[in-house]
Design a protein around this motif. Structure first.
Motif, PDB file in Angstrom:
ATOM      1  N   THR A 144      22.016  83.807  37.709  1.00 18.51           N
ATOM      2  CA  THR A 144      22.478  83.733  39.227  1.00 18.51           C
ATOM      3  C   THR A 144      23.577  82.463  39.518  1.00 18.51           C
ATOM      4  N   ARG A 145      24.366  82.661  39.746  1.00 23.27           N
ATOM      5  CA  ARG A 145      25.473  81.774  40.003  1.00 23.27           C
ATOM      6  C   ARG A 145      25.410  81.126  41.627  1.00 23.27           C
ATOM      7  N   VAL A 146      24.878  79.862  41.616  1.00 26.21           N
ATOM      8  CA  VAL A 146      24.786  79.130  42.783  1.00 26.21           C
ATOM      9  C   VAL A 146      26.112  78.983  43.424  1.00 26.21           C
ATOM     10  N   LYS A 147      26.245  79.446  44.753  1.00 23.08           N
ATOM     11  CA  LYS A 147      27.414  79.242  45.334  1.00 23.08           C
ATOM     12  C   LYS A 147      27.466  77.870  46.196  1.00 23.08           C
ATOM     13  N   GLU A 165      26.396  60.367  46.225  1.00 27.72           N
ATOM     14  CA  GLU A 165      25.882  60.284  44.765  1.00 27.72           C
ATOM     15  C   GLU A 165      24.682  61.258  44.495  1.00 27.72           C
ATOM     16  N   LYS A 166      23.596  61.541  45.580  1.00 28.23           N
ATOM     17  CA  LYS A 166      22.624  62.320  45.410  1.00 28.23           C
ATOM     18  C   LYS A 166      23.186  63.756  45.294  1.00 28.23           C
ATOM     19  N   LEU A 167      24.085  64.345  46.036  1.00 27.87           N
ATOM     20  CA  LEU A 167      24.880  65.738  45.926  1.00 27.87           C
ATOM     21  C   LEU A 167      25.359  65.759  44.340  1.00 27.87           C
ATOM     22  N   ASN A 168      25.875  64.510  43.860  1.00 25.15           N
ATOM     23  CA  ASN A 168      26.568  64.946  42.708  1.00 25.15           C
ATOM     24  C   ASN A 168      25.771  65.098  41.637  1.00 25.15           C
ATOM     25  N   ARG A 169      24.365  64.385  41.799  1.00 25.53           N
ATOM     26  CA  ARG A 169      23.062  64.493  41.004  1.00 25.53           C
ATOM     27  C   ARG A 169      22.247  65.764  40.918  1.00 25.53           C
ATOM     28  N   THR A 170      22.562  66.618  41.918  1.00 32.01           N
ATOM     29  CA  THR A 170      21.685  67.866  42.460  1.00 32.01           C
ATOM     30  C   THR A 170      22.839  68.923  42.520  1.00 32.01           C
ATOM     31  N   PRO A 171      23.555  69.089  41.587  1.00 30.14           N
ATOM     32  CA  PRO A 171      24.311  70.541  41.523  1.00 30.14           C
ATOM     33  C   PRO A 171      23.632  71.682  41.813  1.00 30.14           C
ATOM     34  N   THR A 172      22.348  71.927  41.461  1.00 27.47           N
ATOM     35  CA  THR A 172      21.768  73.043  42.129  1.00 27.47           C
ATOM     36  C   THR A 172      21.109  73.072  43.437  1.00 27.47           C
ATOM     37  N   GLY A 173      21.571  71.970  43.992  1.00 27.74           N
ATOM     38  CA  GLY A 173      21.193  72.138  45.432  1.00 27.74           C
ATOM     39  C   GLY A 173      21.971  73.057  46.289  1.00 27.74           C
ATOM     40  N   GLY A 174      23.294  73.603  45.877  1.00 31.49           N
ATOM     41  CA  GLY A 174      24.224  74.183  46.398  1.00 31.49           C
ATOM     42  C   GLY A 174      25.320  73.847  47.622  1.00 31.49           C
ATOM     43  N   PHE A 175      25.532  72.598  47.484  1.00 33.54           N
ATOM     44  CA  PHE A 175      26.373  71.600  48.231  1.00 33.54           C
ATOM     45  C   PHE A 175      27.082  70.956  47.329  1.00 33.54           C
ATOM     46  N   LYS A 176      28.608  70.756  47.806  1.00 33.03           N
ATOM     47  CA  LYS A 176      29.352  69.852  46.961  1.00 33.03           C
ATOM     48  C   LYS A 176      30.174  68.926  48.101  1.00 33.03           C
ATOM     49  N   CYS A 177      30.151  67.758  47.931  1.00 33.19           N
ATOM     50  CA  CYS A 177      30.765  67.024  49.033  1.00 33.19           C
ATOM     51  C   CYS A 177      32.391  66.937  48.447  1.00 33.19           C
TER      52      CYS A 177
END
Length: 471
Positions: A144-147, A165-177
């Motif tokens: 599965t590719r997380v969009k 920084e937390k977004l950068n550490r959490t790539p599986t969260g599905g969000f990118k700043c």
């Protein structure tokens, strides 16, 4: 939380977890039957105490297994941890079952050898099935590719830097700043190298160009800026969330969501994927398929009548907005003579409208022209129950006149709805009629339950689709 969020976003994996509970209950019954055939003659009938114990343990497994973490899905779990959870879970259920039989003074009526065989066989089956399910989970997740949803953070401060920084550490969260919106000179020191958007117009261009899917507000101090953002994007389908810095502070607001492990207050956001909506999705498809099969002779007869009533196609197709503003073509039986209107203009049918054919008038009065919309439901573009979709021209007309109008499109539109069974259907010649219709639609969205859907369907069938303003 990431595992739970993955389950919600992956329908294949989620259904594995959903049906696992039913499967485990069946395994308990199958294990009892296998143990019975091992201990007794297979043709012997089950005694009442055995049936009571089997029924009790089956019910207890459905209740206790989720509470004991049997269905926790995580790719970090080893098969050993999965097996241990099952051993603890099934042992707990079995001990409670024996205690129940002792309490009702039926323990000595149940074969001890059968109990031991049942415990061992069921435990082996549960471990085998759960191990296979765990393997399927890991395989499904690996394929599965997380969009990644692009996010812009509104407000540059120390907390926004922590969030990036937390977004950068959490790539599986599905969000990118992708950017930060702030017009202060010192904004760059809090952005971790991300570009800074300094004007609302530039932010609007990025949102409308699909570069940004979500806006996260990290401060409410600048109320004027927040109000300007809400006003600018009130007709867009960008999710706007407030991400408060509340570490260590308890929150009891049910409007609070959670994104990558931090609380978010949804200001304008579509409902998230939720297991509560699965019955609605299943019901829609099954009901639409059953309806189309049962009314096929009626639809054929109507199609012949429409074709004979006036020259033109049988079906009338028109673009409407669906969930999150995605456009689709709605199907209806044609009820008017073929005619052309000025670009951007759409005239609603009125009483004694000369464009409506004799057959069309009957179909509109009985709402039989709406029957082809079950095709839209079967295709997943509509739901059986939901806010009625309006023509695109009417959306443009009312979106600035009626408060909350575009929020109706945060869920799938429906063939029937809460507003329709309360008499608000047909022509909206006065703005107050549309205001009442929208108010009822928003009330439905805020208070939705599957039982409410069933109630609306039942009332629609009992009262019919007839309406005083349908002509």
């Amino acid at each position: 939380m990431q595992a739970v969020r993955f389950l919600e976003s992956n329908p294949i994996v989620y259904r594995l977890g959903f049906f696992s509970r039913t499967l485990d209950a069946c395994i308990v019954l199958i294990g009892a039957a296998i143990a019975f055939s091992m201990r007794f003659d297979i043709f012997m009938s089950w005694t009442q105490p055995i049936m009571v114990l089997v029924a009790f343990n089956t019910a207890m497994s459905a209740i206790l297994f989720p509470a004991l973490g049997i269905y926790k899905a995580s790719d970090r779990d080893s098969l050993w941890h999965v097996a241990m959870r099952i051993i603890v879970g099934w042992t707990t259920v079995f001990v409670i079952g024996i205690a129940f039989m002792v309490a009702v003074q039926q323990a000595f009526s149940v074969s001890r050898l059968w109990c031991c065989a049942w415990f061992a066989v069921t435990l082996a089956l549960l471990i085998m099935v759960r191990s296979a399910n765990h393997r399927l989970f890991r395989v499904a997740k690996s394929h599965t590719r997380v969009k990644m949803k692009p996010v812009a953070i509104v407000g540059a401060n120390a907390y926004s830097r922590q969030l990036i920084e937390k977004l950068n550490r959490t790539p599986t969260g599905g969000f990118k700043c992708v950017s930060v919106f702030d017009d202060t000179p010192e904004a760059e020191q809090f952005t971790c190298g991300l570009p800074v958007v300094r004007s609302l117009d530039a932010l609007a261009v990025a949102v409308r160009g699909g570069v940004i899917d979500e806006l996260w507000l990290v401060t409410f101090r600048e109320e004027a800026r927040i109000q300007a953002i809400l006003h600018e994007f009130k007709h867009e389908f960008v999710n706007i969330r407030f991400i408060p810095n509340v570490e260590g502070s308890p929150l009891f607001n049910h409007a609070v969501d959670e994104v990558i492990g931090v609380p978010a207050i949804n200001l304008l956001a579509s409902p998230p994927a939720d297991h509560r909506f699965l019955p609605k999705e299943v019901f829609d498809r099954l009901f639409a398929a059953a309806a189309l099969i049962s009314i096929l002779p009626l639809m054929i007869a109507i199609a012949i009548m429409v074709k004979l009533s006036s020259p033109g196609p049988v079906f009338f197709r028109q673009w409407r907005k669906g969930v999150n503003g995605n456009k689709f073509q709605i199907y209806k039986f044609r009820t008017m003579v073929v005619h052309a209107e000025d670009a951007g203009k759409l005239t609603q049918a009125r009483r004694h409208d000369p464009r409506v054919t004799a057959v069309g008038a009957f179909l509109r009065r009985m709402s039989l022209d709406e029957l082809p919309q079950f095709i839209n439901v079967l295709r997943g573009e509509m739901s059986v129950v939901g806010p009625r979709p309006h023509a695109l021209q009417h959306d443009e007309q009312y979106k600035d006149l009626v408060h909350g109008y575009m929020c109706r499109y945060r869920i799938k539109p429906g063939i029937t709805g809460w507003a329709q069974i309360n008499g608000y259907r047909g022509e909206t010649d006065h703005i107050d009629k549309m205001q009442c219709r929208v108010a009822l639609d928003l009330n439905y969205i805020e208070n939705w339950t599957f039982s409410l859907d069933l109630k609306i369907v039942l009332l629609t069938l009992l009262r019919g689709f007839r309406g005083l303003h349908a002509y």
